[in-house]
Scaffold this active site. Structure first.
Site, PDB file in Angstrom:
ATOM      1  N   GLU A  54      -1.356   5.018  -4.924  1.00 66.95           N
ATOM      2  CA  GLU A  54      -0.261   4.221  -4.092  1.00 66.95           C
ATOM      3  C   GLU A  54      -0.232   2.191  -5.268  1.00 66.95           C
ATOM      4  OE1 GLU A  54       0.594   1.646  -0.078  1.00 66.95           O
ATOM      5  OE2 GLU A  54      -1.263   2.648  -0.745  1.00 66.95           O
ATOM      6  N   LYS A  94       8.188   4.241   0.727  1.00 65.61           N
ATOM      7  CA  LYS A  94       7.332   4.252   1.862  1.00 65.61           C
ATOM      8  C   LYS A  94       7.345   4.279   3.160  1.00 65.61           C
ATOM      9  CE  LYS A  94       2.336   2.763   3.400  1.00 65.61           C
ATOM     10  NZ  LYS A  94       1.689   2.170   2.569  1.00 65.61           N
ATOM     11  N   CYS A 151       0.238   6.832   1.507  1.00 69.81           N
ATOM     12  CA  CYS A 151      -0.999   6.173   2.221  1.00 69.81           C
ATOM     13  C   CYS A 151      -0.666   6.033   3.850  1.00 69.81           C
ATOM     14  CB  CYS A 151      -0.899   4.944   1.959  1.00 69.81           C
ATOM     15  SG  CYS A 151      -2.383   4.824   2.835  1.00 69.81           S
TER      16      CYS A 151
END
Length: 558
Positions: free
Chosen positions: A42, A117, A153
């Protein structure tokens, strides 16, 4: 069949061009080893967490430029999924977040697809909602007729079947399963705390088995300010079995194979994990100290050597991280310093092979005492005089660090920092507090572990009662409960968020619990001025600890 490479990288925050070069190097190495697709962590292009650098338009512009450069430099035979920040061009309404935390697919020199994300954490050390927009759902790309779902994540941390509760309204992994993906990848920058890699592997193994889909998790490694990233990238098959793992605390390039006929992953390497938590903690602290100095532009460290266990441990960490020739220990005995403490400090330095210098502070103390006579007059010796010794030492250490361009390491532990058993502008001085998140009982465990094969920490350091030696006959238990009791209370109060009454119900004396709770609350002003401390537990006194200083709240039961 095609081959996937996991680039477990150690980026430097803001070193965008350097990070891009690192990614290109990983791509060339992956290509040479036969990889078809490369995955990075990330925000690998800028490093995680970039914090308020994201508010600087030129920072984002440079990221865009380097992303394009990266696309042009990529070998045409390998595709790459790179973590970076991208502009949210549709964010026209004032106040709307203008950035995405993204994964960008590059193929044959072209930027082909963007993935954003969904779940933005705002707990503990995370503050992503301050900067980023949240995507409505996760998406996939097709590579060699395989649907590969992309998550970043936190997107994988909302499995209500694993946790027993939902933390967010959406589940990006479930969205991808509904879209019929064959494989899910996760680009991550997950900070270290002791044993956290076991939690990650348990969670992702559970999710893979639950949804019958193979999962790949690639993590950042390295130290960035107070955070340590442990790496440990891994992959699981659709039955939830771990089939590949990168080592902890070091960069790595691991290869996996995806079988087009079976739809399964196979790994080429399964790195072993540390046998004990103490070894893992040691490796984390060494990485954190080394990266903090190097990324801040320092090559040498200085610290005060008292002959106590805390400075002994920090010296050992520094020597391991930087090399013995790059660590200088300063002994600053006072009239209250015992002979055995001086000898212990010298023995430690000899065992580590590091250099020392000795500066007795008695004459400086006398000068201070004389200067303060008109004000202090006949007042008895007390805390002010004790703290003066610590501040004299802190002043000397900062002068030497300043003169020679060294970074001063503060040596206080978490137990002391929690209750304020430390001196502002004295032993708290420094550029990094290496063990500020390590409780005193764990300091002893680390030192005993270090001595398992050869004597590094002098045995008397482990057996003598801890003491600041600021007055005759002083020991820590004059002011504090025994450290096993103190750490038992602090672990429940700070890390488990228990109330005073819950701690008392666990078997601790009411009077002791209330005293410790009061000390923790009253010492916030000291912690606010402390050097950055490396985070190694679930709750540290660092960027994730946001307590007011001027406050009057008292929990029920206190």
């Amino acid at each position: 069949m095609f081959t996937i490479a996991l680039a477990q990288l150690n980026p430097t925050i803001g070193a965008i061009a350097e990070n891009a070069e690192k990614i290109v190097t990983a791509a060339l190495q992956a290509q040479a080893r036969g990889a078809d697709l490369l995955l990075t962590p990330e925000l690998a292009l800028c490093g995680y967490p970039p914090k308020d650098l994201l508010l600087n338009p030129s920072f984002v512009e440079q990221l865009e430029e380097e992303l394009q450069w990266l696309a042009e430099k990529m070998p045409p035979s390998i595709a790459i999924l790179v973590g970076t920040v991208t502009p949210h061009h549709q964010a026209e309404r004032q106040g709307q977040k203008k950035l995405w935390n993204s994964a960008v697919l590059i193929e044959q020199g072209q930027i082909k697809q963007w993935f954003h994300k969904c779940l933005l954490p705002t707990y503990d050390v995370f503050d992503e909602d301050r900067y980023f927009a949240s995507a409505a759902k996760s998406e996939y790309f097709i590579y060699k007729n395989v649907k590969i779902g992309v998550t970043i994540c936190e997107d994988l941390w909302n499995d209500e079947a694993f946790w027993g509760q939902k933390f967010y309204q959406v589940n990006p992994l479930m969205d991808l399963i509904d879209q019929g993906v064959n494989l899910v990848v996760n680009l991550s920058a997950s900070p270290y705390s002791c044993g956290k890699h076991y939690l990650r592997e348990s969670l992702i193994s559970h999710s893979a088995k639950r949804f019958n889909v193979p999962l790949i998790y690639v993590n950042q490694v390295g130290g960035n300010d107070d955070l340590i990233f442990d790496g440990g990238s891994f992959a699981v098959n659709s039955q939830g079995k771990i089939i590949g793992r990168s080592p902890l605390f070091q960069e790595d390039l691991a290869l996996l194979s995806y079988d087009l006929s079976s739809g399964e992953l196979t790994g080429q390497k399964l790195a072993s994990l540390p046998m004990v938590d103490t070894e893992e903690l040691w490796q984390a602290l060494v990485l954190g100290v080394g990266d903090y100095l190097h990324k801040c532009g320092f090559s040498k460290a200085i610290l005060g050597l008292s002959g106590g266990i805390d400075s002994s441990l920090v010296a050992a960490i520094a020597v391991e991280a930087l090399g013995k020739e790059n660590v200088l220990g300063i002994l600053m005995p006072s009239p209250y310093s015992s002979d055995h403490s001086i000898q212990d400090a010298l023995a430690l330095a000899k065992n580590l092979g590091m250099n020392t210098q000795t500066i007795p502070i008695g004459p400086i103390m006398a000068t201070y005492d004389q200067a303060l006579v008109p004000l202090f007059q006949d007042a008895p010796f007390g805390l002010a005089e004790e703290n003066l010794q610590s501040r004299i030492r802190g002043n000397l250490l900062m002068a030497i660090a300043n003169k020679f361009g060294h970074l001063l390491l503060s040596t206080g532990n978490k137990s002391e920092l929690a209750v304020g058993y430390c001196t502002l502008y004295g032993d708290m001085n420094g550029g990094l507090a290496a063990i500020a998140d390590v409780p005193k009982t764990q300091v002893f465990e680390l030192c005993r572990w270090l001595n398992r094969e050869q004597t590094i920490i002098p045995p008397s350091v482990l057996t003598k009662p801890p003491s600041a030696e600021l007055k005759p006959g002083q020991v820590d238990t004059d002011s504090l409960p025994p450290y096993d009791v103190l750490d038992g209370i602090l672990g429940r109060l700070v890390e488990k968020h228990q109330s005073p009454q819950e701690i008392i119900n666990a078997g601790f004396e009411r009077e002791v619990v209330l005293k410790i709770c009061q000390l923790v609350q009253k010492s916030e002003f000291k912690r606010r001025q402390a050097a950055p401390g490396l985070k190694v537990t679930d709750r540290a006194f660092g960027s994730g600890w946001r307590m007011p200083i001027a406050q009057a709240f008292h929990p029920q039961g206190s």
